[in-house]
Structures are given as C-alpha cells and as structure tokens.
Design an enzyme around this catalytic site. Structure first.
Site, PDB file in Angstrom:
ATOM      1  N   HIS A 108     -12.048  -6.159   7.567  1.00  0.00           N
ATOM      2  CA  HIS A 108     -12.767  -5.944   6.306  1.00  0.00           C
ATOM      3  C   HIS A 108     -14.025  -5.117   6.555  1.00  0.00           C
ATOM      4  O   HIS A 108     -14.990  -5.208   5.810  1.00  0.00           O
ATOM      5  CB  HIS A 108     -13.135  -7.273   5.644  1.00  0.00           C
ATOM      6  CG  HIS A 108     -11.944  -8.089   5.237  1.00  0.00           C
ATOM      7  ND1 HIS A 108     -11.248  -8.871   6.124  1.00  0.00           N
ATOM      8  CD2 HIS A 108     -11.299  -8.211   4.044  1.00  0.00           C
ATOM      9  CE1 HIS A 108     -10.245  -9.462   5.497  1.00  0.00           C
ATOM     10  NE2 HIS A 108     -10.241  -9.080   4.238  1.00  0.00           N
ATOM     11  N   GLU A 132       0.836  -1.197   0.000  1.00  0.00           N
ATOM     12  CA  GLU A 132       0.000   0.000   0.000  1.00  0.00           C
ATOM     13  C   GLU A 132       0.872   1.248   0.000  1.00  0.00           C
ATOM     14  O   GLU A 132       0.572   2.233  -0.676  1.00  0.00           O
ATOM     15  CB  GLU A 132      -0.951  -0.009   1.206  1.00  0.00           C
ATOM     16  CG  GLU A 132      -2.082  -1.026   1.092  1.00  0.00           C
ATOM     17  CD  GLU A 132      -1.641  -2.459   1.338  1.00  0.00           C
ATOM     18  OE1 GLU A 132      -0.540  -2.657   1.900  1.00  0.00           O
ATOM     19  OE2 GLU A 132      -2.377  -3.386   0.968  1.00  0.00           O
TER      20      GLU A 132
END
Lengths: 334, 423
Positions: free
Chosen positions: A126, A57
């Site tokens: 999530h 990321e």
C-alpha cells in the site's frame, strides 16, 4: 478543497461536459471509492456512467481499452498503485501501443487514476511508487500532482488527452501537505494556498513543470509528496534552492529543468521510488547530458532504498528531512 | 520431503496427446453426435437452457451433405454460395501468401486452413458494423466482408501502400472502417477489450454488438477469465468465440484443460450461454452465430461458442508440425474439410456442381494473383519500398513530444551522414 475533493470536482466538472466519460473501478460506484474520490458521482450521473467492477485489474483496464476504442473516454481507477501489475499487459501491450500499431485507426483515450506512494504505514503493498515502470513504456503519459489545485487541473487535462495517461495520486497528501516530520501534527489543505480550488473548469497542460520556489544555489527536482518534504527541508536549512515540481514525468518539461540547472550548477533529485532504474536515473542522465559543462558537483539522488517497502522501518526508508538534509549539505560542499 | 510408508507417493499428471510423429492417427473412439440431434433453444432461453449444448456438438450437415435438424439456418442458395466463395478465396489467399513468405517476399505468415468456415460463415451472420476483435487466424472475416485483398497484402508486405506504415508484423491487420479491431501479438488481450466495446455500445444505447475470437490455447490466459466475468456481470452484448483447433503451436488442447471438459462448458460456471459447434460445418457455424447475435442484440447477454475444428497446417511459417504430431491427423480428422462439406451440400441440393466449383476456384486464384501483382507494385519487404524512416516516430502519441522529435532528428542526421536514403 483537499486533494480528494479536487479530484472529485475534476471528474464532476468533466462528466457534466462530456457524456462519453465513464468512471469505473473497485468500489467507486455506490460507495464512492475507498478514498471517497468518486463520492456522489453515481447518484448524479447514473449507474451506466459510474459503476463498480469485479476485482480484476486486468479486466478493468482491458474493458477500458475496448470502451476507448468504441469512442468513450473511460477513467478507470486502480485502488492502489501496488495492484496495477495484473493490468500491466493491457497497459503496456495494448493501451500504450494501440494508436501506434493501428497507425491511428484506434486509440485508447483512457486515464488510469491510482493512489500511490508511502508515508502512511502501508507496508509492502500500500506504499509503492511504480512510476518508473510506466515512464519506460513508449505510448504512455505519466502525471503526478502535488496539490489539490494541480490535481484538478492536471486530471482534467489528462482525461481530455487523447492518449493513455497514468495519473498517480500521492495518497499521503490527499488530506494535507506533508513535511516529512511524521511526529508533528498533520496539516490540512485549508491552510495552504494550493488548497484553494475553483469550482468550475480549468486545466493545467500536461508536460509543464512548476517552479515551486525560485533559487540560485541548487536545483531540486521532485514530484508528489516529495515536493512538500523538499520544500520543508530547504526552508529549515536556509539554502537558496530552486525547487521544481515536475507534475508530468512524461512528457517531461526539459526546458524548465535545463534552464534551472544551467543557472544553479547543482542538481538533486528526490523520489520515493526505489533507486535502481528509477525515474531519477533518467532525470540524472538528462541533466548530465544537457548541463554537463554547467555542473559544479555530481548529481545527487535521494530515493527509496532498493528494498520492498517496509512496515515498521517506514521512517528509516522514506526519503525524509534527515536523508534529504544530509544530501543537501553534501551537494553544497562538493 | 516427507514420506509415509502407508501412503502411495503422489504423481504429477502431465497431459500427452494421443498421437505423436510416426503414430497412426485413429479417431474411431471420438464421439460425434449426429447432425440435427442438438436442440435449438429459443432466443429468450436462459444460460441454463444451454447447459447440455456445452457438452454436445451442434451440427447441421449430415454425411450426405443434407442440412438437417432445428439448427438449419435455411439460407438461400445464393448466400450459401457466397459463404463458400469467401472460404475458397480465404484458402487461395492463404496459399498464395504462404508461398510469398517462402519466396522471401515477407517475413511471416499464418494460414487458417481447415478453419475457414468459422470466420467466413460468422461474417455472414453478423452485421457489417458489428465490431470484431479477432485473433490472428480470422482473416476470413475481412475476406468475407469484401475487404480489398490488395490492402491486406500491402500490410503483409509492409510496403509503401501499407496503411499500418510497416509498423506491424504481417497479418496483424487493423481497420476501423471494416469493423475489424487491431490485432495484437499478445494473446487473449482482445477478449476483455471486446467486452468493454460491447459495454460501451450498451452504455450509449447503440444497436451494434461485439464479437471476439481466441484459440483454445489462449483460454488459459487470465484475460479469458476476466472477459467472461465482466461479460456476465454486465450482460455485455458480445459473442466470445473459442476456436478449438486442437493445437496451440506444439501443445495439444489438453494443456489448456481440454482433457477434463469442453471449452464451451467453461460458460456454465460464469452463468453464460455456452454452445459447442462443429467448426467445419459452415451452416452450423452460421446458425450458432446467428442465435448468439440475436441473444446479444436483444439484451439477453453474452454467448460463448466453442468451435470444434482442426488446425490442418502448421501454426505459422515458422513452424513444422511434423515435429510434434502425427502426419495422419489431418486426413483422418473426422469432421472433414469445411469447404468440401459445404460444396457437397450445394451439390446435394442441386445448386452446385464440379464445373462451377472449379470455375470458382480459378476465379479465386486469379483474383488473388491479380491482387498480389497490384500489391507488389508498392514493394515487398526489404526491397526499399517502405515508408519514410521518420514515420517510425508517428503515432506513439497524438502529437510528437520533444524527446521523440529529438530522436527523429538524431536518426535522420545519422542516416544522412551515412548516405542512407530516408524517404
């Protein structure tokens, strides 16, 4: 269109218009994204404009900042907002500060797309809603759509914006609006007016909220999935609430909020994110500062609890119809 | 804690530098390959062909100042003199600005003493429009690119002439026109950014390449790993320079992993060409950069270069190196001083002498002095000649959003009420 298709359409429409737009991220290329948001783009625009990246990321955002400095308009994807943290240094220290620290010499016109929010049994990693981390950073804009129509128009505006934008997509409502009644059959966007999305170019300016439901009794401030949950509860309770979908958290549409609360005298703020230092705290402070003499009751916040997002106890955690309903009754009694 | 009497207890290894304050510095065990010994791979050589070079040391100038071996870039004496001049000017600039900080004219400064060959010679090996993503110790790039000293000083003084409007700490220069990317205080962030810039150049079919610099200490940051990974995956036209000056503030290179291997050898695991270069040998610096630039420009991909050098002075004006390292290190450093070595080379080949060198030094000192006088007309830090207060709010975003406009008005009203000058 559902929200995925609307996002895909926004990318398609803009990539066709502006050769400087590049789309990048984990699995976004050949495969078209784990949520299919970038499906078909690589075959249409080629591998140098839509490509897969290593699982890093920080690398994705760092590289995007460099591309932005060159003159491209990158649209990086972070697969889940829960995984944006390795990129925080690049977002907070670099993308957000570049224009300021170089006095406009260099800019970072990047739009970071990332699915966020809970309601999908995603557990701790999530389901998170980290928008409050980003609204706290000067130099970043934060946008969260709640319908396919808005998603496309806002994403187009975000990509065309010359400042870095964090674009959080509420993945619970990718396929259809969600009332919070998890035990009822899933709905899809084809039955919802905002599921009708024009094929071509249109934009919804950043910084403009939308009054989803006008009302006189109280003002409800929400964004993302919570707009639909609140709409459902308001209808069920038969309260004449004014529901405002903020759409852009920063810059915030303060005028719409202020006008509404001054009219209703009551304000309820709803978000999925944890409460302490969440964006609701900023909203509450602003309303208190600006509407103090119009308030007839304390400002109410319904939010996720200050715990990590649990798996099995999701519906006890999620600010659903029960929690919002109780809060609505309370604020109307106060 | 479990203890099994038949097994020896585990021990944590904490690296320790060879010399501490009060110690004699002795580098005699230090292995220095001879100048000219390292082979020079062809432009189209594979990263694998650079493997041994990651553990060696590319050197051109021998002890007598002769340029020897395959890496001799065979520069004209004019170019060598220009590199020498850039290095001398950089040192003079550092001296003067260091003193300005000590005189209280600014808050902070960082010298690059002993490392001038790296940025200065590299600037000559790159094109003027190749994009540089420096750390805070490559001021030589700007100076070698003839960037106005007054402009640099205005930034250091955060005065009315500062193009960065006093927003940045001194030495965090930025100039798009000079192809010198905005310096950030956050270490190593520029590495993936440089790779991204290089990828963008490749996406657009441009011919420009990117170069980036970090210290050996910063290679420990995750950004280094990400940059190397993205650089190799996309064969980005970028040069990744690691300036190994042995020290990251008070931590010696062992704390970045330098005890176990070289920093150039990091390249091997990524499938990137790696070079280890005598950082105090301006000709070797030039030659290595030239080869790396050729590789990038011909789509052969990235090159990692470790420049082996020594941070001759403190980390910054806020640092006192005598608190953590031997005072003798600098004088005993086996690779010497980059300016003295290049000077000796020019003298050896009959293109320079002490008189001309002294005249050059005087020129540099005068140029810096004149620039300083000019810059100080725009003010020094804290003497009121700063940018108007409201500029603080400009550039957070392209346009001023309502909440910043409100805060700006608030600040101005408070200042006016208190009788404070706002412009």
């Amino acid at each position: 269109m559902n929200m995925i298709q609307a996002i895909n359409s926004a990318l398609d429409v803009l990539m066709d218009r502006d050769p400087n737009i590049v789309v990048m991220g984990e699995d976004v290329g050949y495969f078209g994204g784990v949520f299919r948001a970038t499906a078909g783009l690589q075959s249409k625009y080629g591998k140098t404009r839509v490509f897969d990246t290593p699982i890093s990321e920080l690398g994705i955002i760092g590289v995007a900042v460099g591309m932005g400095a060159y003159g491209l308009r990158p649209v990086p994807e972070i697969q889940f907002a829960d995984y944006i943290y390795p990129a925080l240094d690049q977002l907070v220290s670099e993308a957000a500060r570049l224009r300021y620290r170089s006095a406009g010499d260099f800019t970072a016109p990047i739009t970071v797309r990332s699915p966020f929010g809970g309601g999908i049994f995603g557990g701790q990693t999530h389901s998170q809603s980290p928008e409050g981390i980003f609204t706290h950073v000067s130099g970043l804009k934060t946008v969260i759509p709640s319908t396919p129509y808005d998603a496309k128009g806002l994403l187009i505006a975000a990509i065309e914006d010359n400042d870095p934008v964090i674009f959080f997509e509420p993945k619970r409502i990718y396929n259809g609006p969600f009332s919070g009644h998890y035990d009822r059959p899933a709905q899809n966007w084809s039955q919802h007016p905002a599921g009708e999305v024009p094929d071509g170019y249109y934009r919804i300016d950043l910084g403009k909220a939308q009054v989803v439901r006008p009302g006189e009794a109280l003002t409800v401030l929400a964004y993302g999935t919570m707009v639909h949950v609140c709409a459902g509860v308001i209808e069920e309770q038969g309260i004449d609430a004014e529901l405002i979908d903020l759409r852009t958290l920063l810059p915030l549409d303060i005028e719409t909020i202020e006008a509404s609360v001054k009219k209703t005298g009551r304000c309820m703020i709803v978000h999925e994110a944890t409460r302490t230092s969440g964006f609701g705290a900023e909203l509450s402070a602003l309303v208190q500062e600006r509407c103090f003499y119009h308030l007839e009751a304390p400002i109410e916040r319904v939010t996720g609890y200050d715990t990590p997002y649990p798996h099995s106890l999701e519906w006890a955690y999620f600010p659903g119809p029960v929690r919002i309903g109780e809060a609505l009754k309370k604020i109307m009694k106060d | 804690m479990s203890s099994r009497p038949n097994l020896p207890p585990l021990r944590l290894h904490v690296p320790e530098p060879s010399f501490r304050p009060g110690d004699d510095a002795d580098f005699s065990a230090f292995d220095i390959p001879a100048a000219g010994a390292a082979p020079r791979p062809a432009v189209e050589a594979t990263p694998h062909d650079f493997r041994d070079l990651s553990y060696s040391l590319v050197r051109v100038l021998d002890d007598d100042g002769r340029a020897v071996g395959p890496w001799d870039p065979k520069l004209s004496p004019d170019t060598v003199r220009a590199i020498l001049k850039a290095m001398a000017l950089t040192r003079a600039f550092d001296e003067r600005m260091y003193r300005a900080q000590r005189q209280g004219k600014t808050s902070f400064y960082m010298k690059c003493t002993g490392e001038e060959a790296i940025a200065c010679a590299q600037a000559f090996a790159l094109h003027r429009d190749d994009m540089c993503f420096p750390s805070y110790r490559q001021q030589g790039l700007l100076i070698a690119r003839d960037w106005p000293l007054v402009d640099m000083m205005n930034q250091i003084y955060s005065n009315k002439g500062d193009r960065l409007q006093g927003k940045q700490l001194p030495i965090m220069y930025s100039t798009k026109e000079g192809s010198f990317f905005s310096i950030s205080g956050n270490l190593a962030t520029q590495l993936p950014q440089a790779v991204g810039w290089a990828m963008a150049s490749a996406i657009k079919g441009d011919t420009r390449i990117a170069a980036t610099w970090c210290g050996e200490g910063s290679t420990a940051e995750g950004d280094f790993h990400s940059a190397m990974t993205f650089a190799t995956v996309y064969k980005a036209p970028v040069i990744l320079n690691v300036v190994n000056n042995q020290w990251a503030i008070s931590s010696f290179s062992g704390f970045a992993g330098g005890e176990a291997t070289t920093f150039a050898a990091r390249a091997i695991g990524y499938g990137i060409a790696g070079l280890r270069v005598d950082g105090n040998d301006a000709l070797a610096v030039y030659a290595a950069t030239e080869r790396a630039a050729e590789r990038a420009r011909t789509n052969q991909g990235p090159t990692l270069i470790e420049f082996f050098t020594y941070r001759a002075e403190g980390h910054s004006t806020s640092d006192d190196p005598s608190a953590y390292r031997s005072a003798q290190e600098r004088e005993k450093w086996p690779l010497g001083d980059p300016i003295s070595r290049l000077k000796q080379h020019l003298v050896t080949i009959g293109e320079w002498d002490d008189e001309r060198h002294a005249a050059m030094d005087l020129d540099c000192a005068n140029a810096v002095k004149a620039a300083q006088k000019e810059a100080e007309k725009n003010g020094i830090l804290g003497h009121g000649m700063h940018q108007p207060m409201s500029t603080m709010f400009e550039g957070v975003f392209e346009t001023l959003p309502w909440h910043l406009e409100e805060q700006r008005q608030e600040m101005l009203a408070e200042a006016r009420a208190a009788g404070i000058e706002t412009t």
